[in-house]
Design a protein around this motif. Structure first.
Motif, PDB file in Angstrom:
ATOM      1  N   TRP A  18       0.838  -1.191   0.000  1.00 42.97           N
ATOM      2  CA  TRP A  18       0.000   0.000   0.000  1.00 42.97           C
ATOM      3  C   TRP A  18       0.877   1.247   0.000  1.00 42.97           C
ATOM      4  N   GLU A  19       0.368   2.294  -0.620  1.00 41.49           N
ATOM      5  CA  GLU A  19       1.007   3.605  -0.520  1.00 41.49           C
ATOM      6  C   GLU A  19      -0.085   4.665  -0.425  1.00 41.49           C
ATOM      7  N   ILE A  20      -0.038   5.445   0.624  1.00 41.75           N
ATOM      8  CA  ILE A  20      -0.983   6.544   0.826  1.00 41.75           C
ATOM      9  C   ILE A  20      -0.231   7.853   0.665  1.00 41.75           C
ATOM     10  N   SER A  21      -0.658   8.658  -0.295  1.00 43.97           N
ATOM     11  CA  SER A  21      -0.019   9.936  -0.566  1.00 43.97           C
ATOM     12  C   SER A  21      -0.897  11.068  -0.047  1.00 43.97           C
ATOM     13  N   THR A  22      -0.267  12.036   0.604  1.00 47.20           N
ATOM     14  CA  THR A  22      -0.972  13.175   1.194  1.00 47.20           C
ATOM     15  C   THR A  22      -0.154  14.444   0.972  1.00 47.20           C
ATOM     16  N   PRO A  23      -0.802  15.620   0.997  1.00 43.03           N
ATOM     17  CA  PRO A  23      -0.063  16.869   0.750  1.00 43.03           C
ATOM     18  C   PRO A  23       1.109  17.081   1.705  1.00 43.03           C
ATOM     19  N   GLY A  24       0.957  16.636   2.950  1.00 46.98           N
ATOM     20  CA  GLY A  24       2.030  16.732   3.927  1.00 46.98           C
ATOM     21  C   GLY A  24       2.220  15.385   4.598  1.00 46.98           C
ATOM     22  N   PRO A  25       3.372  15.162   5.255  1.00 47.36           N
ATOM     23  CA  PRO A  25       3.608  13.872   5.902  1.00 47.36           C
ATOM     24  C   PRO A  25       2.639  13.624   7.056  1.00 47.36           C
ATOM     25  N   LEU A  26       2.216  12.374   7.197  1.00 52.64           N
ATOM     26  CA  LEU A  26       1.350  11.982   8.311  1.00 52.64           C
ATOM     27  C   LEU A  26       2.201  11.784   9.549  1.00 52.64           C
ATOM     28  N   ASP A  27       1.709  12.245  10.701  1.00 51.68           N
ATOM     29  CA  ASP A  27       2.489  12.051  11.918  1.00 51.68           C
ATOM     30  C   ASP A  27       2.338  10.618  12.426  1.00 51.68           C
ATOM     31  N   THR A  28       3.091  10.289  13.457  1.00 47.83           N
ATOM     32  CA  THR A  28       3.125   8.916  13.967  1.00 47.83           C
ATOM     33  C   THR A  28       1.751   8.439  14.416  1.00 47.83           C
ATOM     34  N   GLY A  29       0.997   9.307  15.059  1.00 45.41           N
ATOM     35  CA  GLY A  29      -0.333   8.929  15.525  1.00 45.41           C
ATOM     36  C   GLY A  29      -1.278   8.620  14.382  1.00 45.41           C
ATOM     37  N   HIS A  30      -1.247   9.447  13.360  1.00 46.66           N
ATOM     38  CA  HIS A  30      -2.085   9.210  12.185  1.00 46.66           C
ATOM     39  C   HIS A  30      -1.726   7.876  11.521  1.00 46.66           C
ATOM     40  N   ARG A  31      -0.443   7.614  11.382  1.00 47.34           N
ATOM     41  CA  ARG A  31      -0.007   6.359  10.762  1.00 47.34           C
ATOM     42  C   ARG A  31      -0.433   5.162  11.597  1.00 47.34           C
ATOM     43  N   ARG A  32      -0.312   5.290  12.897  1.00 52.13           N
ATOM     44  CA  ARG A  32      -0.692   4.180  13.774  1.00 52.13           C
ATOM     45  C   ARG A  32      -2.169   3.852  13.641  1.00 52.13           C
ATOM     46  N   ARG A  33      -3.006   4.882  13.554  1.00 51.39           N
ATOM     47  CA  ARG A  33      -4.445   4.630  13.429  1.00 51.39           C
ATOM     48  C   ARG A  33      -4.781   3.989  12.086  1.00 51.39           C
ATOM     49  N   LEU A  34      -4.075   4.372  11.039  1.00 47.68           N
ATOM     50  CA  LEU A  34      -4.289   3.737   9.738  1.00 47.68           C
ATOM     51  C   LEU A  34      -3.897   2.263   9.785  1.00 47.68           C
ATOM     52  N   LEU A  35      -2.780   1.965  10.411  1.00 52.76           N
ATOM     53  CA  LEU A  35      -2.350   0.568  10.527  1.00 52.76           C
ATOM     54  C   LEU A  35      -3.306  -0.234  11.398  1.00 52.76           C
ATOM     55  N   ASP A  36      -3.916   0.407  12.377  1.00 52.06           N
ATOM     56  CA  ASP A  36      -4.917  -0.281  13.203  1.00 52.06           C
ATOM     57  C   ASP A  36      -6.139  -0.665  12.377  1.00 52.06           C
ATOM     58  N   VAL A  37      -6.541   0.206  11.433  1.00 49.61           N
ATOM     59  CA  VAL A  37      -7.660  -0.112  10.539  1.00 49.61           C
ATOM     60  C   VAL A  37      -7.338  -1.357   9.717  1.00 49.61           C
ATOM     61  N   VAL A  38      -6.104  -1.419   9.225  1.00 48.47           N
ATOM     62  CA  VAL A  38      -5.678  -2.572   8.434  1.00 48.47           C
ATOM     63  C   VAL A  38      -5.678  -3.837   9.274  1.00 48.47           C
ATOM     64  N   GLU A  39      -5.135  -3.752  10.491  1.00 46.40           N
ATOM     65  CA  GLU A  39      -5.068  -4.924  11.366  1.00 46.40           C
ATOM     66  C   GLU A  39      -6.465  -5.425  11.731  1.00 46.40           C
ATOM     67  N   ASP A  40      -7.366  -4.519  12.029  1.00 47.34           N
ATOM     68  CA  ASP A  40      -8.732  -4.922  12.387  1.00 47.34           C
ATOM     69  C   ASP A  40      -9.409  -5.629  11.210  1.00 47.34           C
ATOM     70  N   TYR A  41      -9.181  -5.136  10.009  1.00 46.79           N
ATOM     71  CA  TYR A  41      -9.798  -5.761   8.836  1.00 46.79           C
ATOM     72  C   TYR A  41      -9.224  -7.150   8.610  1.00 46.79           C
ATOM     73  N   ASP A  42      -7.915  -7.254   8.715  1.00 48.26           N
ATOM     74  CA  ASP A  42      -7.249  -8.540   8.514  1.00 48.26           C
ATOM     75  C   ASP A  42      -7.680  -9.557   9.561  1.00 48.26           C
ATOM     76  N   ALA A  43      -7.835  -9.097  10.801  1.00 50.80           N
ATOM     77  CA  ALA A  43      -8.219  -9.994  11.889  1.00 50.80           C
ATOM     78  C   ALA A  43      -9.619 -10.560  11.700  1.00 50.80           C
ATOM     79  N   ALA A  44     -10.438  -9.851  10.945  1.00 50.97           N
ATOM     80  CA  ALA A  44     -11.788 -10.344  10.675  1.00 50.97           C
ATOM     81  C   ALA A  44     -11.836 -11.220   9.438  1.00 50.97           C
ATOM     82  N   TRP A  45     -11.228 -10.767   8.331  1.00 54.24           N
ATOM     83  CA  TRP A  45     -11.523 -11.332   7.023  1.00 54.24           C
ATOM     84  C   TRP A  45     -10.435 -12.212   6.411  1.00 54.24           C
ATOM     85  N   SER A  46      -9.243 -12.259   6.987  1.00 50.17           N
ATOM     86  CA  SER A  46      -8.168 -13.017   6.357  1.00 50.17           C
ATOM     87  C   SER A  46      -8.388 -14.523   6.491  1.00 50.17           C
ATOM     88  N   ARG A  47      -8.222 -15.241   5.376  1.00 50.21           N
ATOM     89  CA  ARG A  47      -8.234 -16.701   5.448  1.00 50.21           C
ATOM     90  C   ARG A  47      -6.809 -17.244   5.501  1.00 50.21           C
TER      91      ARG A  47
END
Length: 290
Positions: A18-47
């Protein structure tokens, strides 16, 4: 980089880059929350992981409470299951495993192709609750990556990042308004393009028989009624207002003509057939090379 000067946040999630592009760099907190979204999705739907909800459903029948968004995913799959006469189904996981696309990535066929079980025989999907009458191997890969892109976009908006561009290994979501020029990958030569398209606000998703292919003509787009790979279509592109819909329709185009799908969905599309011909919607915004 879709926009010169934008910052990129790259990571691995649900088995892809994945690559997320934004006008300015995302701070550590923003990145962590995005990765949490990914982990939650994977924990539900991954086979592909033993601790997911989908892995539990593969071991035993029961009632499974899925995360928010499952209702929209189920409704979309149910519509496409009906339109494809059962060819496109979230119950395709067992068929993929039979041909070797399993949790261990053995890529070795176990024998005769295995059709997916009929939906109403084994699965009741009501909003976020899945009830199964037998162990089933769910695989929502035909729409899941797109839905995750939409969820990441929603998280970015909640953080106040209204402008963003998400690249999920070639499946793209643009917040707009500035369009991005995108090449359409040649289905037989990833280093070439068969055309270009200008992607404004919305999503462009593709599916191709040359991606996740193995063995003697085996690939990941299977007909649920037979358990065998589709041979008539080699590549598709779909543009829609959100990535989940575009992702799902890119797969649906392997089974149902774009004109038929247009009766139920607002989108534009391109289908390339194995005989070298192509079909596309009247509203397709791309340019195909000669």
């Amino acid at each position: 980089m879709p926009h010169p000067g934008w910052a990129a946040f790259s990571f691995e999630g649900i088995g892809t880059a994945w690559e997320i592009s934004t006008p300015g760099p995302l701070d550590t907190g923003h990145r962590r929350r995005l990765l949490d979204v990914v982990e939650d999705y994977d924990a539900a739907w991954s086979r592909f992981r033993t601790d997911s909800l989908v892995a539990r459903a593969a071991r035993e029948a029961g009632r499974y409470q899925m995360p928010d968004g499952a209702g929209a995913l189920g409704s979309l799959y149910r519509s496409l299951y009906r339109l494809s006469a059962g060819a496109m189904t979230p119950l395709i996981g067992g068929s993929l495993e039979q041909l070797g696309y399993d949790a261990d990535y053995s890529l070795r066929s176990r024998g005769t192709p295995l059709p997916a079980p009929p939906w109403d025989d084994v699965l009741d999907w009501q909003d976020t609750v899945l009830t199964t009458t037998a162990p089933v191997v769910l695989d929502v890969g035909a729409a899941g990556k797109g839905q995750l892109a939409d969820l990441l976009a929603a998280e970015l908006r909640s953080q106040g990042v209204s402008e963003h561009f998400i690249d999920a290994s070639g499946d793209l979501l643009n917040s707009g308004p500035a369009p991005v020029a995108v090449g359409l990958e040649h289905p037989y030569d990833p280093g070439r393009a068969i055309g270009t398209i200008s992607l404004g606000a919305g999503a462009l998703c593709a599916s191709a028989a040359n991606r996740r292919a193995w063995g003697d003509g085996l690939h990941h787009v299977l007909d649920g009624t037979t358990g065998t790979p589709v041979r008539t279509v080699i590549a598709t592109w779909a543009l829609a207002g959100n990535a989940m819909t575009a992702d799902a329709l890119a797969t649906a185009l392997f089974f149902v003509s774009g004109k038929e799908l247009e009766q139920d969905f607002e989108f534009s599309w391109l289908t390339v057939f194995s005989d070298g011909s192509a079909a596309y919607s009247a509203g397709f915004e791309g340019v195909l090379f000669e």
